[in-house]
Design a protein around this motif. Structure first.
Motif, PDB file in Angstrom:
ATOM      1  N   GLY A  58       0.851  -1.168   0.000  1.00 36.27           N
ATOM      2  CA  GLY A  58       0.000   0.000   0.000  1.00 36.27           C
ATOM      3  C   GLY A  58       0.892   1.226   0.000  1.00 36.27           C
ATOM      4  N   ILE A  59       0.636   2.162  -0.902  1.00 28.98           N
ATOM      5  CA  ILE A  59       1.502   3.330  -1.091  1.00 28.98           C
ATOM      6  C   ILE A  59       0.767   4.598  -0.656  1.00 28.98           C
ATOM      7  N   LEU A  60       1.483   5.478   0.058  1.00 23.34           N
ATOM      8  CA  LEU A  60       0.889   6.689   0.596  1.00 23.34           C
ATOM      9  C   LEU A  60       1.599   7.935   0.078  1.00 23.34           C
ATOM     10  N   VAL A  61       0.846   9.003  -0.002  1.00 18.88           N
ATOM     11  CA  VAL A  61       1.392  10.334  -0.225  1.00 18.88           C
ATOM     12  C   VAL A  61       0.949  11.188   0.956  1.00 18.88           C
ATOM     13  N   THR A  62       1.889  11.920   1.562  1.00 21.06           N
ATOM     14  CA  THR A  62       1.580  12.717   2.745  1.00 21.06           C
ATOM     15  C   THR A  62       1.913  14.183   2.511  1.00 21.06           C
ATOM     16  N   ASP A  63       1.335  15.047   3.351  1.00 20.61           N
ATOM     17  CA  ASP A  63       1.705  16.457   3.312  1.00 20.61           C
ATOM     18  C   ASP A  63       2.863  16.696   4.275  1.00 20.61           C
ATOM     19  N   GLU A  64       3.225  17.964   4.476  1.00 17.54           N
ATOM     20  CA  GLU A  64       4.398  18.284   5.298  1.00 17.54           C
ATOM     21  C   GLU A  64       4.196  17.940   6.774  1.00 17.54           C
ATOM     22  N   ARG A  65       2.944  17.714   7.183  1.00 14.70           N
ATOM     23  CA  ARG A  65       2.673  17.336   8.582  1.00 14.70           C
ATOM     24  C   ARG A  65       2.522  15.822   8.754  1.00 14.70           C
ATOM     25  N   SER A  66       2.777  15.068   7.680  1.00 13.58           N
ATOM     26  CA  SER A  66       2.651  13.602   7.655  1.00 13.58           C
ATOM     27  C   SER A  66       1.211  13.134   7.605  1.00 13.58           C
ATOM     28  N   ARG A  67       0.277  14.041   7.291  1.00 13.09           N
ATOM     29  CA  ARG A  67      -1.102  13.620   7.106  1.00 13.09           C
ATOM     30  C   ARG A  67      -1.245  12.977   5.724  1.00 13.09           C
ATOM     31  N   VAL A  68      -1.937  11.845   5.651  1.00  9.69           N
ATOM     32  CA  VAL A  68      -2.087  11.103   4.401  1.00  9.69           C
ATOM     33  C   VAL A  68      -3.088  11.832   3.501  1.00  9.69           C
ATOM     34  N   VAL A  69      -2.649  12.146   2.273  1.00  9.38           N
ATOM     35  CA  VAL A  69      -3.528  12.818   1.318  1.00  9.38           C
ATOM     36  C   VAL A  69      -3.910  11.910   0.158  1.00  9.38           C
ATOM     37  N   GLU A  70      -3.120  10.850  -0.088  1.00  4.59           N
ATOM     38  CA  GLU A  70      -3.443   9.876  -1.127  1.00  4.59           C
ATOM     39  C   GLU A  70      -3.054   8.492  -0.638  1.00  4.59           C
ATOM     40  N   PHE A  71      -3.811   7.477  -1.073  1.00  6.80           N
ATOM     41  CA  PHE A  71      -3.495   6.093  -0.715  1.00  6.80           C
ATOM     42  C   PHE A  71      -3.794   5.185  -1.898  1.00  6.80           C
ATOM     43  N   GLN A  72      -2.819   4.341  -2.254  1.00  6.34           N
ATOM     44  CA  GLN A  72      -2.988   3.355  -3.322  1.00  6.34           C
ATOM     45  C   GLN A  72      -2.685   1.974  -2.755  1.00  6.34           C
ATOM     46  N   GLU A  73      -3.535   1.017  -3.019  1.00  8.68           N
ATOM     47  CA  GLU A  73      -3.303  -0.353  -2.545  1.00  8.68           C
ATOM     48  C   GLU A  73      -2.673  -1.179  -3.670  1.00  8.68           C
ATOM     49  N   LYS A  74      -1.400  -1.510  -3.510  1.00  8.20           N
ATOM     50  CA  LYS A  74      -0.638  -2.319  -4.476  1.00  8.20           C
ATOM     51  C   LYS A  74      -0.851  -1.824  -5.918  1.00  8.20           C
ATOM     52  N   PRO A  75      -0.481  -0.578  -6.192  1.00  7.86           N
ATOM     53  CA  PRO A  75      -0.747   0.003  -7.508  1.00  7.86           C
ATOM     54  C   PRO A  75       0.237  -0.466  -8.569  1.00  7.86           C
ATOM     55  N   GLU A  76      -0.218  -0.518  -9.814  1.00 11.03           N
ATOM     56  CA  GLU A  76       0.685  -0.830 -10.920  1.00 11.03           C
ATOM     57  C   GLU A  76       1.690   0.290 -11.129  1.00 11.03           C
ATOM     58  N   LYS A  77       1.246   1.547 -10.940  1.00 13.91           N
ATOM     59  CA  LYS A  77       2.119   2.706 -11.097  1.00 13.91           C
ATOM     60  C   LYS A  77       2.105   3.502  -9.790  1.00 13.91           C
ATOM     61  N   PRO A  78       3.019   3.177  -8.866  1.00 11.24           N
ATOM     62  CA  PRO A  78       3.030   3.837  -7.553  1.00 11.24           C
ATOM     63  C   PRO A  78       3.299   5.339  -7.668  1.00 11.24           C
ATOM     64  N   MET A  79       2.622   6.111  -6.808  1.00  5.72           N
ATOM     65  CA  MET A  79       2.813   7.554  -6.781  1.00  5.72           C
ATOM     66  C   MET A  79       3.995   7.968  -5.915  1.00  5.72           C
ATOM     67  N   SER A  80       4.453   7.056  -5.054  1.00  4.62           N
ATOM     68  CA  SER A  80       5.582   7.379  -4.187  1.00  4.62           C
ATOM     69  C   SER A  80       6.252   6.079  -3.753  1.00  4.62           C
ATOM     70  N   ASP A  81       7.308   6.218  -2.953  1.00  2.51           N
ATOM     71  CA  ASP A  81       7.994   5.035  -2.419  1.00  2.51           C
ATOM     72  C   ASP A  81       7.720   4.865  -0.931  1.00  2.51           C
ATOM     73  N   LEU A  82       6.679   5.556  -0.420  1.00  2.39           N
ATOM     74  CA  LEU A  82       6.333   5.474   0.990  1.00  2.39           C
ATOM     75  C   LEU A  82       5.306   4.356   1.174  1.00  2.39           C
ATOM     76  N   ALA A  83       5.736   3.260   1.787  1.00  4.02           N
ATOM     77  CA  ALA A  83       4.929   2.036   1.823  1.00  4.02           C
ATOM     78  C   ALA A  83       4.364   1.762   3.208  1.00  4.02           C
ATOM     79  N   SER A  84       3.123   1.313   3.231  1.00  9.80           N
ATOM     80  CA  SER A  84       2.516   0.860   4.482  1.00  9.80           C
ATOM     81  C   SER A  84       3.186  -0.427   4.954  1.00  9.80           C
ATOM     82  N   MET A  85       3.424  -0.524   6.260  1.00  7.41           N
ATOM     83  CA  MET A  85       4.008  -1.714   6.860  1.00  7.41           C
ATOM     84  C   MET A  85       2.935  -2.692   7.338  1.00  7.41           C
ATOM     85  N   GLY A  86       1.673  -2.357   7.105  1.00  9.47           N
ATOM     86  CA  GLY A  86       0.601  -3.219   7.607  1.00  9.47           C
ATOM     87  C   GLY A  86       0.445  -3.144   9.109  1.00  9.47           C
ATOM     88  N   ILE A  87       0.874  -2.028   9.693  1.00  9.31           N
ATOM     89  CA  ILE A  87       0.777  -1.788  11.132  1.00  9.31           C
ATOM     90  C   ILE A  87      -0.065  -0.526  11.319  1.00  9.31           C
TER      91      ILE A  87
END
Length: 426
Positions: free
Chosen positions: A165-194
């Motif tokens: 699962g890939i996330l995009v965050t703002d400068e405060r670390s608030r999640v603004v976008e979320f992709q679940e196992k995307p073919e074309k990831p928007m970032s390299d910030l990955a959920s650890m499942g925690i």
């Protein structure tokens, strides 16, 4: 009603099919790791070291070994009258009886368990990751951010990002976008499942989504919370963490323990990894043995040579045998003069005298290319390899094989001999 600040729900029911024959008879969280441990020991120990004294362990696939290992939680000091560790398998209900059909569905089916503790927060964990994490710090971040949902994240190589699962965050670390196992990831910030959920948020989301087929946190719960405008934040974790969901990652994580300065230090006194300890004799190294850069488990007997390997409890390595870059789990026996290179052998394997296991050039698997895609030889538990055979790389073996199963005495690279119980009897 007992009141708890935070309880943990540990998802440990997965089959772990990407570990191939290693999980034919055992759930992935119960697979051995690092010689003496099981994979599930790591999140359980993290809970105890973080001060969490109430853990629900959700099991489903082949749970016997896992249940036996956990028992009443004595090794982790979780044998308590209030809280402690509780095994939570699927159970029959008056209506809508079902197996766990998704990560969040499994949690939903145990709402009653969570409600009896009326927690402020619920920590959701996976039972198949190798890492050390202070969940109290994660909770501190959750509270300081006034978060409804906090997701532990880490950077991963972009070429691997589509697995997570890939996330995009703002400068405060608030999640603004979320992709679940995307073919074309928007970032390299990955959920650890925690995840940490504030309890009312988790309860309400699960009830609202209860009819969703295959209810999953990444696919359904997190998007639902985002659509509701809830506060979702990302907690960045920079310590050692491995998702050991593939044979290669499992082998690499074990080999990491042999680094001169390991990323995961199992000798730390302030953050120990606890496990069920059987009473066995000390390891024995014969005068004619040679052991270099390896971990040797209790009760092992080494008469041959071991290099850069993980040797589990009760393993026996015969005179003249040579074991390199390998993982041998409990009670495996390596016959006199056998040679092993990049082998993962599960519990109770028998390798005959003079056999050569792991040789030649790698070839593509003819059995399962998605699972077997490295130089490793993978041998399922209680399998038998006869004397004097040669086994190539990227191969899989399961069952009590005989000499006639190896035409010309050879299993070529990319080959497999896989016999499940009934096939073997036939």
């Amino acid at each position: 009603m007992m009141k708890k600040k935070m309880i943990a729900m540990l998802l440990a029911g997965g089959q772990g099919s990407r570990l191939g024959v290693l999980t034919d008879n055992v759930a992935k969280p119960a697979v051995s790791f690092g010689g003496k441990y099981r994979i599930i020991d790591f999140p359980l120990s993290n809970c105890v070291n973080s001060g969490i004294d109430t853990v629900g362990v959700l099991t489903q696939y082949r749970p016997l070994r896992l249940n036996t290992h956990i028992g009443i939680g004595i090794p982790w000091d979780l044998d308590k009258n209030e809280g402690g560790v509780t095994i939570l398998p699927p159970y029959e209900k008056i209506e809508n009886t079902d197996w766990y059909t998704g990560t969040a569905n499994a949690i939903y089916q145990n709402l009653e368990f969570m409600e009896q503790y009326n927690p402020d927060y619920v920590l959701i964990l996976s039972g198949d990751h190798i890492y050390k994490m202070d969940y109290e710090r994660l909770l501190g971040f959750h509270r300081a951010s006034r978060s409804d949902v906090t997701i532990a994240v880490r950077r991963v190589p972009m070429e691997e990002a589509s697995r997570f699962g890939i996330l995009v965050t703002d400068e405060r670390s608030r999640v603004v976008e979320f992709q679940e196992k995307p073919e074309k990831p928007m970032s390299d910030l990955a959920s650890m499942g925690i995840y940490i959920f504030s309890w009312p948020v988790l309860r309400d989301a699960l009830r609202a989504l209860k009819s969703q087929s295959g209810l999953d946190f990444g696919m359904h719960v997190l998007p639902y919370c985002r659509e509701k405008g809830l506060r979702i934040f990302a907690y960045r974790f920079d310590g050692y963490w491995r998702d050991v969901g593939t044979l290669t990652s499992y082998w690499e994580a074990n080999m990491d323990l042999l680094d001169d300065i390991p990323g995961l230090n199992l000798s730390e006194q302030h953050w120990q990894i606890y496990t069920k300890g059987d009473i066995v004799q000390p390891a024995y190294l014969d005068a004619g043995s040679n052991v270099e850069h390896s971990l040797i488990g209790e009760g092992a007997e080494v008469f041959g040579t071991v290099e850069n390997s993980i040797i589990g409890p009760g393993v026996a390595i015969g005179p003249g045998a040579f074991v390199k870059d390998s993982i041998l789990m409990q009670e495996t026996v390596v016959g006199r003069g056998a040679k092993l290179d990049k082998v993962i052998a599960a519990q109770g394997v028998r390798i005959g005298e003079g056999s050569i296991v792991g040789t030649g050039e790698m070839a593509e698997s003819i059995y399962n290319r998605k699972v077997y895609d490295s130089e490793l030889v993978t041998i399922g538990e209680n399998s038998i390899i006869p004397p004097g055979v040669t086994i190539g790389r990227n191969t899989a073996i399961l069952g009590k094989t005989r000499r006639e199963d190896y035409p010309g005495g050879t299993l070529p690279s990319g080959g497999a001999i896989v016999r499940h119980g009934k096939e073997e009897e036939a």
